[in-house]
Motif scaffolding. Sequence first.
Motif, PDB file in Angstrom:
ATOM      1  N   TYR A  72      -3.713 -51.380  50.254  1.00 42.38           N
ATOM      2  CA  TYR A  72      -4.506 -52.588  50.059  1.00 42.38           C
ATOM      3  C   TYR A  72      -5.162 -52.966  51.381  1.00 42.38           C
ATOM      4  CZ  TYR A  72      -1.861 -53.041  45.709  1.00 42.38           C
ATOM      5  OH  TYR A  72      -1.294 -52.802  44.484  1.00 42.38           O
ATOM      6  N   LEU A  73      -6.328 -53.580  51.292  1.00 44.18           N
ATOM      7  CA  LEU A  73      -7.038 -54.020  52.489  1.00 44.18           C
ATOM      8  C   LEU A  73      -7.220 -55.532  52.508  1.00 44.18           C
ATOM      9  CD1 LEU A  73      -8.366 -52.936  55.046  1.00 44.18           C
ATOM     10  CD2 LEU A  73     -10.526 -52.757  53.791  1.00 44.18           C
ATOM     11  N   ILE A  74      -7.289 -56.151  51.328  1.00 45.99           N
ATOM     12  CA  ILE A  74      -7.483 -57.590  51.212  1.00 45.99           C
ATOM     13  C   ILE A  74      -6.278 -58.178  50.480  1.00 45.99           C
ATOM     14  CG2 ILE A  74      -8.907 -59.365  50.097  1.00 45.99           C
ATOM     15  CD1 ILE A  74     -11.324 -57.678  50.532  1.00 45.99           C
ATOM     16  N   PRO A  75      -5.714 -59.308  50.958  1.00 50.95           N
ATOM     17  CA  PRO A  75      -6.195 -60.152  52.060  1.00 50.95           C
ATOM     18  C   PRO A  75      -5.863 -59.614  53.457  1.00 50.95           C
ATOM     19  CG  PRO A  75      -4.179 -61.055  51.153  1.00 50.95           C
ATOM     20  CD  PRO A  75      -4.549 -59.894  50.286  1.00 50.95           C
ATOM     21  N   ALA A  76      -5.006 -58.594  53.519  1.00 50.82           N
ATOM     22  CA  ALA A  76      -4.671 -57.976  54.808  1.00 50.82           C
ATOM     23  C   ALA A  76      -4.206 -56.552  54.532  1.00 50.82           C
ATOM     24  CB  ALA A  76      -3.580 -58.767  55.535  1.00 50.82           C
ATOM     25  N   PRO A  77      -4.329 -55.657  55.515  1.00 47.29           N
ATOM     26  CA  PRO A  77      -3.864 -54.283  55.312  1.00 47.29           C
ATOM     27  C   PRO A  77      -2.382 -54.239  54.923  1.00 47.29           C
ATOM     28  CG  PRO A  77      -5.214 -54.421  57.280  1.00 47.29           C
ATOM     29  CD  PRO A  77      -4.964 -55.836  56.833  1.00 47.29           C
ATOM     30  N   ALA A  78      -2.098 -53.510  53.874  1.00 46.75           N
ATOM     31  CA  ALA A  78      -0.721 -53.407  53.391  1.00 46.75           C
ATOM     32  C   ALA A  78      -0.654 -52.247  52.405  1.00 46.75           C
ATOM     33  CB  ALA A  78      -0.275 -54.698  52.720  1.00 46.75           C
ATOM     34  N   SER A  79       0.545 -51.922  51.956  1.00 47.01           N
ATOM     35  CA  SER A  79       0.714 -50.895  50.930  1.00 47.01           C
ATOM     36  C   SER A  79       1.966 -51.213  50.127  1.00 47.01           C
ATOM     37  CB  SER A  79       0.806 -49.493  51.551  1.00 47.01           C
ATOM     38  OG  SER A  79       1.821 -49.431  52.544  1.00 47.01           O
ATOM     39  N   LEU A  80       2.021 -50.658  48.932  1.00 49.86           N
ATOM     40  CA  LEU A  80       3.128 -50.899  48.015  1.00 49.86           C
ATOM     41  C   LEU A  80       3.642 -49.562  47.504  1.00 49.86           C
ATOM     42  CD1 LEU A  80       4.521 -53.423  46.738  1.00 49.86           C
ATOM     43  CD2 LEU A  80       3.103 -52.996  44.722  1.00 49.86           C
ATOM     44  N   LYS A  81       4.932 -49.328  47.659  1.00 52.85           N
ATOM     45  CA  LYS A  81       5.536 -48.061  47.227  1.00 52.85           C
ATOM     46  C   LYS A  81       6.503 -48.279  46.080  1.00 52.85           C
ATOM     47  CE  LYS A  81       7.985 -43.947  48.859  1.00 52.85           C
ATOM     48  NZ  LYS A  81       8.657 -43.276  49.986  1.00 52.85           N
ATOM     49  N   VAL A  82       6.458 -47.377  45.114  1.00 50.19           N
ATOM     50  CA  VAL A  82       7.365 -47.395  43.977  1.00 50.19           C
ATOM     51  C   VAL A  82       8.399 -46.295  44.177  1.00 50.19           C
ATOM     52  CG1 VAL A  82       7.573 -47.229  41.474  1.00 50.19           C
ATOM     53  CG2 VAL A  82       5.489 -48.178  42.487  1.00 50.19           C
ATOM     54  N   GLU A  83       9.678 -46.640  44.047  1.00 50.89           N
ATOM     55  CA  GLU A  83      10.740 -45.666  44.328  1.00 50.89           C
ATOM     56  C   GLU A  83      11.864 -45.780  43.311  1.00 50.89           C
ATOM     57  OE1 GLU A  83      13.882 -44.806  47.971  1.00 50.89           O
ATOM     58  OE2 GLU A  83      11.871 -45.534  48.450  1.00 50.89           O
ATOM     59  N   GLN A  84      12.271 -44.667  42.748  1.00 46.10           N
ATOM     60  CA  GLN A  84      13.378 -44.652  41.797  1.00 46.10           C
ATOM     61  C   GLN A  84      14.688 -44.908  42.530  1.00 46.10           C
ATOM     62  OE1 GLN A  84      13.648 -41.108  39.374  1.00 46.10           O
ATOM     63  NE2 GLN A  84      15.768 -41.514  38.800  1.00 46.10           N
ATOM     64  N   LEU A  85      15.520 -45.796  41.970  1.00 45.61           N
ATOM     65  CA  LEU A  85      16.813 -46.114  42.571  1.00 45.61           C
ATOM     66  C   LEU A  85      17.936 -45.277  41.960  1.00 45.61           C
ATOM     67  CD1 LEU A  85      16.597 -50.017  42.732  1.00 45.61           C
ATOM     68  CD2 LEU A  85      16.109 -48.377  44.550  1.00 45.61           C
ATOM     69  N   ASN A  86      17.942 -45.172  40.644  1.00 45.90           N
ATOM     70  CA  ASN A  86      18.964 -44.402  39.942  1.00 45.90           C
ATOM     71  C   ASN A  86      18.445 -44.090  38.545  1.00 45.90           C
ATOM     72  OD1 ASN A  86      19.393 -46.858  38.450  1.00 45.90           O
ATOM     73  ND2 ASN A  86      20.718 -47.552  40.120  1.00 45.90           N
ATOM     74  N   ASP A  87      19.324 -43.777  37.627  1.00 46.19           N
ATOM     75  CA  ASP A  87      18.900 -43.411  36.273  1.00 46.19           C
ATOM     76  C   ASP A  87      18.441 -44.601  35.443  1.00 46.19           C
ATOM     77  OD1 ASP A  87      19.155 -40.659  36.354  1.00 46.19           O
ATOM     78  OD2 ASP A  87      21.287 -40.699  35.846  1.00 46.19           O
ATOM     79  N   THR A  88      18.687 -45.816  35.919  1.00 44.69           N
ATOM     80  CA  THR A  88      18.376 -46.993  35.111  1.00 44.69           C
ATOM     81  C   THR A  88      17.464 -48.002  35.794  1.00 44.69           C
ATOM     82  OG1 THR A  88      20.368 -48.142  35.881  1.00 44.69           O
ATOM     83  CG2 THR A  88      20.564 -46.821  33.876  1.00 44.69           C
ATOM     84  N   ALA A  89      17.013 -47.725  37.011  1.00 44.79           N
ATOM     85  CA  ALA A  89      16.199 -48.724  37.702  1.00 44.79           C
ATOM     86  C   ALA A  89      15.306 -48.092  38.762  1.00 44.79           C
ATOM     87  CB  ALA A  89      17.097 -49.778  38.360  1.00 44.79           C
ATOM     88  N   TYR A  90      14.230 -48.795  39.074  1.00 44.61           N
ATOM     89  CA  TYR A  90      13.373 -48.422  40.201  1.00 44.61           C
ATOM     90  C   TYR A  90      12.917 -49.696  40.887  1.00 44.61           C
ATOM     91  CZ  TYR A  90       9.332 -49.450  37.106  1.00 44.61           C
ATOM     92  OH  TYR A  90       8.424 -50.047  36.276  1.00 44.61           O
ATOM     93  N   ALA A  91      12.368 -49.561  42.082  1.00 42.05           N
ATOM     94  CA  ALA A  91      12.015 -50.737  42.869  1.00 42.05           C
ATOM     95  C   ALA A  91      10.663 -50.560  43.533  1.00 42.05           C
ATOM     96  CB  ALA A  91      13.085 -51.008  43.928  1.00 42.05           C
ATOM     97  N   THR A  92      10.083 -51.683  43.946  1.00 39.83           N
ATOM     98  CA  THR A  92       8.839 -51.669  44.713  1.00 39.83           C
ATOM     99  C   THR A  92       9.128 -52.214  46.106  1.00 39.83           C
ATOM    100  OG1 THR A  92       8.273 -53.834  43.735  1.00 39.83           O
ATOM    101  CG2 THR A  92       7.297 -51.874  42.739  1.00 39.83           C
TER     102      THR A  92
END
Length: 219
Positions: A72-92
């Motif tokens: 992302y560039l607006i409103p400020a430079p940033a990024s968002l990652k999606v990652e699997q935690l286990n067989d029943t959940a994932y997180a951002t």
Amino acid sequence: FGSSRLRPSFSVQLVLHHSRSMMKWAVVMAMGIARLMATKYSAAELREYGSADCTGDFKVLNQDLMDECTPYLIPAPASLKVEQLNDTAYATYHYQGIQDCSGPDGKFQRAWFVEQCEDQGDGTSLKRAWVTGPAPSPPSPGSCMVPGDCGRAYQACCLGSHVKGEPCNCHLANGTGEATSTDCGTCGKAFVACCSAFSLTGHECTCNVGDSSAATLVI
């Protein structure tokens, strides 16, 4: 005098402290082992069912790709990652000021639970489900059909790095201007920033940058 007799001796306190430490270590190890043993999925999708118990026909409302980094560039430079935690959940995870999800500064944003049915109270229900399918073949180096300005700038940057004895670890492949690996170095960061800027003008990049050897396993 009576209370002093009930106070544990130093040796007992040491044993209790050691036991608590071992228990914490065991919990951490168990979580790590569960994560390693979890089936690796490629994506999770949010489904809306025409029933109250998540059965029957459904339509897909959105999809989250595992290990995807969105800049992302607006409103400020940033990024968002999606990652699997286990067989029943994932997180951002949110990376402020970083557009390729690299480094240890990703802040946990929220967890999403899979295969849990939520009755909407209107005869419909929602459930997140893992996406399964055949394993995709990894992209070959330099397989981006239209590098564009940002892609050519990345290639020039990598050429300069190679001359300095620091060759790039990542390659261009067809995509949308994202980093599919978090170890693409200075040239990779510059590429993502370039694509983010171009996207604001309505000109999306047609390449991603990433390590082609890091193929995603889909079960």
